[in-house]
Design an enzyme around this catalytic site. Structure first.
Site, PDB file in Angstrom:
ATOM      1  N   SER A  20      29.961  -4.011  72.491  1.00 51.81           N
ATOM      2  CA  SER A  20      29.778  -3.529  73.857  1.00 51.81           C
ATOM      3  C   SER A  20      29.261  -4.620  74.786  1.00 51.81           C
ATOM      4  CB  SER A  20      28.793  -2.361  73.848  1.00 51.81           C
ATOM      5  OG  SER A  20      28.494  -1.967  75.169  1.00 51.81           O
ATOM      6  N   LYS A  44      31.941  -1.279  77.498  1.00 52.27           N
ATOM      7  CA  LYS A  44      30.693  -1.686  78.128  1.00 52.27           C
ATOM      8  C   LYS A  44      29.861  -0.432  78.391  1.00 52.27           C
ATOM      9  CE  LYS A  44      28.920  -4.264  82.111  1.00 52.27           C
ATOM     10  NZ  LYS A  44      27.799  -4.761  81.302  1.00 52.27           N
ATOM     11  N   ASN A  68      22.146 -13.653  78.193  1.00 53.53           N
ATOM     12  CA  ASN A  68      22.616 -12.845  79.311  1.00 53.53           C
ATOM     13  C   ASN A  68      21.545 -11.856  79.736  1.00 53.53           C
ATOM     14  OD1 ASN A  68      23.523  -9.772  79.170  1.00 53.53           O
ATOM     15  ND2 ASN A  68      23.646 -10.611  77.090  1.00 53.53           N
ATOM     16  N   ILE A  70      22.560  -9.353  82.263  1.00 49.23           N
ATOM     17  CA  ILE A  70      23.461  -8.685  83.218  1.00 49.23           C
ATOM     18  C   ILE A  70      22.785  -7.448  83.806  1.00 49.23           C
ATOM     19  CG2 ILE A  70      25.722  -7.609  83.525  1.00 49.23           C
ATOM     20  CD1 ILE A  70      25.808 -10.616  82.859  1.00 49.23           C
ATOM     21  N   GLY A  71      21.995  -6.771  82.993  1.00 46.78           N
ATOM     22  CA  GLY A  71      21.332  -5.563  83.479  1.00 46.78           C
ATOM     23  C   GLY A  71      22.214  -4.338  83.407  1.00 46.78           C
ATOM     24  N   LEU A  72      23.218  -4.391  82.491  1.00 42.11           N
ATOM     25  CA  LEU A  72      24.089  -3.229  82.261  1.00 42.11           C
ATOM     26  C   LEU A  72      24.803  -2.765  83.534  1.00 42.11           C
ATOM     27  CD1 LEU A  72      21.722  -1.312  79.826  1.00 42.11           C
ATOM     28  CD2 LEU A  72      23.849  -2.442  79.215  1.00 42.11           C
ATOM     29  N   CYS A 129      18.753  -2.496  74.425  1.00 44.01           N
ATOM     30  CA  CYS A 129      18.879  -3.598  75.368  1.00 44.01           C
ATOM     31  C   CYS A 129      17.527  -3.871  76.007  1.00 44.01           C
ATOM     32  CB  CYS A 129      19.892  -3.254  76.445  1.00 44.01           C
ATOM     33  SG  CYS A 129      20.149  -4.573  77.631  1.00 44.01           S
ATOM     34  N   LYS A 164      22.389   2.217  68.403  1.00 45.44           N
ATOM     35  CA  LYS A 164      22.425   0.753  68.371  1.00 45.44           C
ATOM     36  C   LYS A 164      21.000   0.212  68.320  1.00 45.44           C
ATOM     37  CE  LYS A 164      24.817  -3.172  70.402  1.00 45.44           C
ATOM     38  NZ  LYS A 164      25.831  -3.596  71.393  1.00 45.44           N
ATOM     39  N   ILE A 190      23.167  -6.068  64.989  1.00 47.00           N
ATOM     40  CA  ILE A 190      22.007  -6.058  65.878  1.00 47.00           C
ATOM     41  C   ILE A 190      22.460  -6.221  67.325  1.00 47.00           C
ATOM     42  CG2 ILE A 190      20.476  -6.991  64.119  1.00 47.00           C
ATOM     43  CD1 ILE A 190      20.719  -9.757  65.494  1.00 47.00           C
TER      44      ILE A 190
END
Length: 302
Positions: A20, A44, A68, A70-72, A129, A164, A190
């Site tokens: 993802s 994603k 990264n 990205i902040g989802l 995350c 996850k 992971i």
């Protein structure tokens, strides 16, 4: 040779998936990769409302991988259902939707919406995350918080649920057991390892967020170890990921106890990596006269 694997009642043509956040929702890579050759496309992260993500810069290259933050960023569940699901349904591959949220209620809202979409085979719940926090700590970093969100998601989900797991914990076995006890159908691990990079010439952080998630080949030994430990701790099927660049890498994860694997950061280096890994696993099976890929799962000798 039989490359099929089954996770929580869902059968995949081969054990190779996308990680993802590294493959868009499939459309972005479809010009390069024949999605029909993949076991599954893992999308994603999808939230209940659009997310803008973090300020830039959000990506930095590091030795052996990348960071990264990205902040989802994502367009939200409405756009996803209208645009991405119809596109993916054109292909002979399973659809796994990664779900993100800021609160338990956010997750549940997305899970309920996806429950009405029969094309979605499984849900991967992103609680690990570094950007997904509740009380200043990621849901996936405390076993009681992980248990609670897993239990709530399972209460509302119609598809099998993959939790996850975060590597940023003291005991991955404890986290795996918490997810299993709460009713999870599978695990994936992971997620990225929290890291940092500083530009010594500008004397500034390379990422606006200061920290980010590290992925790429450098984290593979950590990932293989954690997959092995999780496989020893629970009976759930596991999707292993973290630094997979070749078929040999993927086979390590299978031998450690993973039932399937996901390719992540290498999609940015070589967009054909997923197909190369799938074909490489078949070649390995031919070389060693292995009839069923499932015979490799957890087959490492003591």
């Amino acid at each position: 040779m039989n490359t099929q694997v089954t996770l929580a009642g869902v059968t995949f043509k081969n054990p190779v998936m996308t990680a993802s956040g590294t493959f868009g929702s499939g459309m972005e890579y479809s010009e390069f990769v024949d999605l029909n050759k993949l076991g599954a496309v893992v999308t994603k992260g999808v939230a209940n409302v659009p997310w803008q993500g973090n300020p830039t810069p959000r990506v930095a290259e590091v030795y052996g991988g990348m960071l990264n933050a990205i902040g989802l960023q994502n367009p939200g569940i409405e756009v996803f259902l209208e645009r991405d699901v119809p596109f993916l349904k054109r292909y002979d591959t399973k659809i796994i939707v990664n779900v993100c949220g800021r609160t338990v209620e956010d997750y549940v809202e997305v899970v309920e919406r996806l429950g009405d979409e029969p094309a979605v085979a499984m849900l991967e719940i992103n609680v690990s995350c570094p950007n997904v926090k509740e009380g200043a700590i990621a849901f996936g970093q405390k076993s009681d918080a992980l248990f609670h969100i897993t239990e709530e998601v399972k209460r509302h989900a119609r598809q099998p649920v993959i939790m996850k797991l975060s590597p940023n914990v003291t005991d991955i076995g404890e986290m795996a057991r918490a997810a299993e006890a709460a009713g999870a159908d599978a695990l994936s691990l992971i997620n990225t390892i929290t890291g940092m990079k500083i530009d010594i010439h500008r004397r500034r952080f390379a990422l606006a967020n200061k920290t980010g998630g590290m992925s790429g080949p450098a984290i593979k030994p950590v990932a293989v170890r954690m997959v092995y430990q999780a496989a020893q701790a629970v009976k759930l099927p596991i999707i292993g990921m973290g630094g997979i660049a070749t078929a040999e890498d993927a086979i390590e994860f299978l031998l450690a106890g993973a039932s399937a694997v996901s390719v992540g950061a290498m999609n940015f280096v070589d967009p054909y990596t997923t197909v190369k890994v799938a074909e490489g696993i078949e070649n390995y099976m031919k070389q060693y006269h292995i009839e069923n890929v499932t015979d490799l799962i957890g087959a490492v000798s003591e």
